[in-house]
Design a protein around this motif. Structure first.
Motif, PDB file in Angstrom:
ATOM      1  N   SER A  10       0.930   7.330 -11.007  1.00 22.66           N
ATOM      2  CA  SER A  10       2.302   7.838 -10.709  1.00 22.66           C
ATOM      3  C   SER A  10       2.902   8.800 -10.195  1.00 22.66           C
ATOM      4  O   SER A  10       3.852   9.674  -9.849  1.00 22.66           O
TER       5      SER A  10
ATOM      6  N   LYS B  48      10.326   1.191  -4.560  1.00 24.06           N
ATOM      7  CA  LYS B  48      10.706   0.253  -5.108  1.00 24.06           C
ATOM      8  C   LYS B  48       8.687  -0.504  -4.217  1.00 24.06           C
ATOM      9  O   LYS B  48       8.342  -1.413  -5.031  1.00 24.06           O
TER      10      LYS B  48
ATOM     11  N   THR C 253       7.041   0.348  -7.377  1.00 27.61           N
ATOM     12  CA  THR C 253       7.268  -0.476  -8.499  1.00 27.61           C
ATOM     13  C   THR C 253       6.877  -1.913  -8.337  1.00 27.61           C
ATOM     14  O   THR C 253       5.855  -1.895  -9.463  1.00 27.61           O
TER      15      THR C 253
ATOM     16  N   SER D 286       3.951  -3.423 -11.230  1.00 25.23           N
ATOM     17  CA  SER D 286       3.963  -4.394 -11.998  1.00 25.23           C
ATOM     18  C   SER D 286       3.489  -5.697 -12.132  1.00 25.23           C
ATOM     19  O   SER D 286       3.401  -6.207 -12.945  1.00 25.23           O
TER      20      SER D 286
ATOM     21  N   ARG E  26       8.696   6.482 -16.033  1.00 22.68           N
ATOM     22  CA  ARG E  26      10.108   7.061 -15.644  1.00 22.68           C
ATOM     23  C   ARG E  26       9.956   8.288 -16.028  1.00 22.68           C
ATOM     24  O   ARG E  26      10.943   9.156 -15.173  1.00 22.68           O
TER      25      ARG E  26
ATOM     26  N   CYS F  48       9.477   9.579 -11.950  1.00 25.66           N
ATOM     27  CA  CYS F  48      11.096   8.983 -11.770  1.00 25.66           C
ATOM     28  C   CYS F  48      12.096  10.524 -11.474  1.00 25.66           C
ATOM     29  O   CYS F  48      12.487  11.019 -10.709  1.00 25.66           O
TER      30      CYS F  48
ATOM     31  N   LEU G 259      14.650   1.489 -10.585  1.00 26.08           N
ATOM     32  CA  LEU G 259      13.230   1.684 -11.230  1.00 26.08           C
ATOM     33  C   LEU G 259      13.836  -0.050 -12.360  1.00 26.08           C
ATOM     34  O   LEU G 259      12.471  -1.053 -12.564  1.00 26.08           O
TER      35      LEU G 259
ATOM     36  N   GLN H 152      14.125  -2.690 -11.604  1.00 27.13           N
ATOM     37  CA  GLN H 152      12.853  -3.499 -10.698  1.00 27.13           C
ATOM     38  C   GLN H 152      12.429  -4.142 -12.343  1.00 27.13           C
ATOM     39  O   GLN H 152      11.265  -5.194 -12.538  1.00 27.13           O
ATOM     40  N   LEU H 153      12.171  -3.848 -13.236  1.00 29.27           N
ATOM     41  CA  LEU H 153      11.475  -3.907 -13.824  1.00 29.27           C
ATOM     42  C   LEU H 153      12.389  -4.460 -15.560  1.00 29.27           C
ATOM     43  O   LEU H 153      11.376  -4.913 -16.183  1.00 29.27           O
TER      44      LEU H 153
END
Length: 648
Positions: A372, A409, A412, A416, A437, A440, A454, A457-458
């Motif tokens: 990340s 995207k 993420t 995931s 986070r 980001c 973000l 998507q989660l």
């Protein structure tokens, strides 16, 4: 009587004459039919014979050309395979002297063959004093499509020379005479034009009729004396063109082949400016066409360079900075959209190459933190480099935003797949999401906020994970409630007691006023376990809380607390626990006044809202606490002094 017989004979003769006439007409028709059949047969036979002769002639011509080509290059070692290409003919050949392209010193003699599609260069072979034609060895074959023949001005010892420019290869050849040099340049130009015309006729066959209509015939121009005189009169007023304009096409070819793109762009703009203001003439029109073609060629070369950079297997750290040169030139050539697309494609390749170097080693938390941090720091770096490269392009800036969104995207989705698996606990998941986070949020420095994307998507997998964690906690609480025997907890040693008190203090649910001597705590094992479990669940859920997840979090927290509250309410009113009533009240007071109060406090600080459902559960825990006042004395008539021994 004789008259009657004569009449009969005449009648009989007439019938015979009629029959004879019928026979003659039939014979005539038959003869005409036979005559036409023979004539047609002769015609078809003639056509077949002519076709066979034509095909035989064409075959013989092709075979003859092939034989001539074989005889021509039979003295060239390794060149017989060139004769296998159908339709290939030799346009020109001759001996040349190759010069050093830098200092112009002679290198060696060569023999060159110009065909209608390729140029072959052969080196001389020593024949050992034997008689016969000289022998050569094929050295290189250049395709005319990717070849540029450039005139070299006479300078110093370099005279009567021309330059051959191909990709990654530059060679200079010197001719024996000026006539030989002119022949080489003319033949090469003619071969390239013919090759280009053939390709255009194949690619766009529908355009030829229109072009043929637009071009006047030679007979018309010859018959129209007036037009010819006007052209002659006009040509007298044409000013002579500068030498650099006449050679601008060759100079552009040279700059592009030698990758001097900035010089090519400067020369291209200079030529366009001159041609724009100059009086239109047929020669200038031809030069204008050549200049436009070189401009398209420059764009194609720059585009190809960016495409190859994006497709390279190993991308170095300076890939984006090195591409800035080509991108800048494409922007100057009014190809901003194309440059933006190719540059962002290169950015994706660079980011992918950097992320692929990260290996999945160690814990999942360490891996997520590393990938990340690298991903978002590189996205920020690429975005800043992009804004430097495209400083005044709004459309390209919107393309950058779309690119960043796509990269976030993809990242993420990859995370995931790593995080939302059964072996990853909620606490580990929360730690990873909080880290992602925070990384980001670096994009907000550039005015781009992708937190909502973000979290979106989660959201679904995160809600499912929170529900699963709540169900696991619920099962654990129910099991401990069933095993609760309402006995105070003995920590056995002062070290264990101090460790527990410190741990509870860290959770914000300390119990200093309830501890007793000899390492005993007036709280059951169930209450202590529930307190740590619930506060841990509460902190994890609130750490990843979003407005869309708050309803799910509320349901999980309330359902877990409701089980414990119901257990306390039942125990407070259970007559079997009359002896343990004091212990039950202490545990109920701790849950109500410490655990639930801590939950309300954390919820308020995280969401800035009241946790009304948890507050309702708190109000359900009601019991009579021991009176802090002194007991009233009994009447004097009574025998005992106190009505109960509780206060003795």
């Amino acid at each position: 009587m004789q008259f009657i017989e004569t009449a009969k004979e005449i009648s009989h003769l007439e019938s015979e004459m009629y029959q004879l006439s019928q026979l003659l007409s039939e014979q005539r028709a038959l003869l005409s039919t036979l005559g036409s059949t023979r004539t047609t047969g002769v015609v078809f036979e003639d056509l077949l014979e002519s076709q066979q002769e034509n095909s035989a002639d064409s075959m013989s011509k092709e075979e003859e050309q092939k034989q001539k080509l074989i005889q021509l290059i039979e003295n060239v070692e390794g060149a017989l395979s060139l004769a296998e290409t159908p339709g290939r003919v030799c346009l020109h050949e001759g001996s040349l002297l190759e010069l050093d392209p830098i200092d112009g010193t002679p290198l060696k003699r060569i023999h060159a063959y110009l065909f209608n599609d390729v140029l072959m260069v052969a080196s001389w072979l020593a024949n050992g004093g034997r008689r016969g034609p000289p022998m050569y060895k094929m050295q290189a074959v250049y395709n005319l499509e990717s070849l540029a023949i450039v005139n070299v001005r006479d300078h110093g010892t370099v005279k009567l020379a021309f330059k051959l420019l191909a990709f990654s290869d530059t060679r200079v050849f010197q001719c024996a005479t000026a006539t030989s040099k002119k022949e080489w340049l003319d033949k090469c130009e003619q071969a390239k034009r013919t090759k280009l015309a053939e390709e255009n006729s194949v690619n766009a066959p529908e355009k030829h009729p229109k072009e043929d209509k637009a071009v006047p015939s030679r007979s018309m121009s010859l018959e129209s004396n007036t037009l010819g005189m006007e052209d002659d009169d006009d040509s007298e007023y044409y000013e002579p063109l500068p030498e650099w304009v006449l050679e601008v096409a060759e100079d552009l070819d040279s700059c592009i082949a030698q990758r001097h793109f900035e010089e090519a762009y400067g020369l291209l703009e200079k030529a366009k400016t001159y041609l724009k203001d100059a009086q239109s003439t047929p020669l200038l029109t031809e030069i204008q066409t050549k200049v436009n073609e070189r401009g398209c060629s420059l764009v194609n070369v720059l585009t190809k360079e960016l495409e190859l950079s994006a497709e390279a297997k190993s991308l170095q750290g300076g890939g984006l900075r090195s591409a800035r040169r080509a991108v800048k030139l494409l922007i100057q050539l009014n190809r901003s959209a194309q440059a933006c697309h190719l540059y962002l494609r290169l950015c994706s390749a660079v980011l992918k190459a950097r992320l692929e170097r990260i290996k999945e080693e160690g814990t999942i938390v360490a891996y997520v933190k590393q990938i990340s941090a690298i991903a978002f720091s590189n996205i920020v770096e690429i975005a800043r480099e992009f804004l430097k490269t495209f400083p005044k392009s709004t459309n390209c800036t919107s393309g950058l935003v779309v690119w960043c969104s796509q990269e976030v995207k993809h990242l993420t989705s990859h995370l995931s797949q790593q995080l939302f698996v059964p072996k990853v606990t909620l606490s580990t998941l929360v730690e990873c999401i909080v880290t992602v986070r925070s990384h980001c949020d670096q994009l907000t420095q550039l005015g781009m906020d992708f937190r909502y994307q973000l979290d979106g998507q989660l959201r679904s997998p995160l809600a499912k994970t929170i529900k699963d964690a709540g169900e696991n906690c619920l099962d654990t609480v129910k099991r401990h409630v069933a095993e609760d025997n309402w006995r105070p907890t003995n920590m056995e040693t002062s070290q264990n007691l101090q460790k527990l008190l410190t741990e509870l203090e860290d959770f914000g649910i300390g119990i200093p006023s309830l501890q007793t001597n000899d390492c005993w705590i007036p709280l059951t094992y169930n209450t202590i376990t529930f307190s740590k479990l619930y506060v841990n669940l509460l902190e994890d859920c609130l750490s990843i809380a979003t407005p869309e997840l708050i309803s799910t979090i509320d349901g999980v927290l309330v359902s877990v607390m409701r089980v414990e509250v119901q257990h306390l309410i039942v125990s407070l009113t259970d007559p079997k626990l009359k002896q343990e009533r004091k212990l039950v009240q202490n545990n109920a007071a701790y849950v109500r006044d410490v655990i639930i109060a801590r939950g309300l406090e954390l919820y308020k600080s995280a969401t800035n809202q009241k946790f009304t459902k948890l507050l309702a559960l708190k109000e359900q825990i009601v019991f009579e606490s021991p009176s802090p006042t002194k007991p009233k004395p009994a009447p004097r008539t009574s025998v005992p002094k106190y009505s109960t021994t509780e206060y003795l």
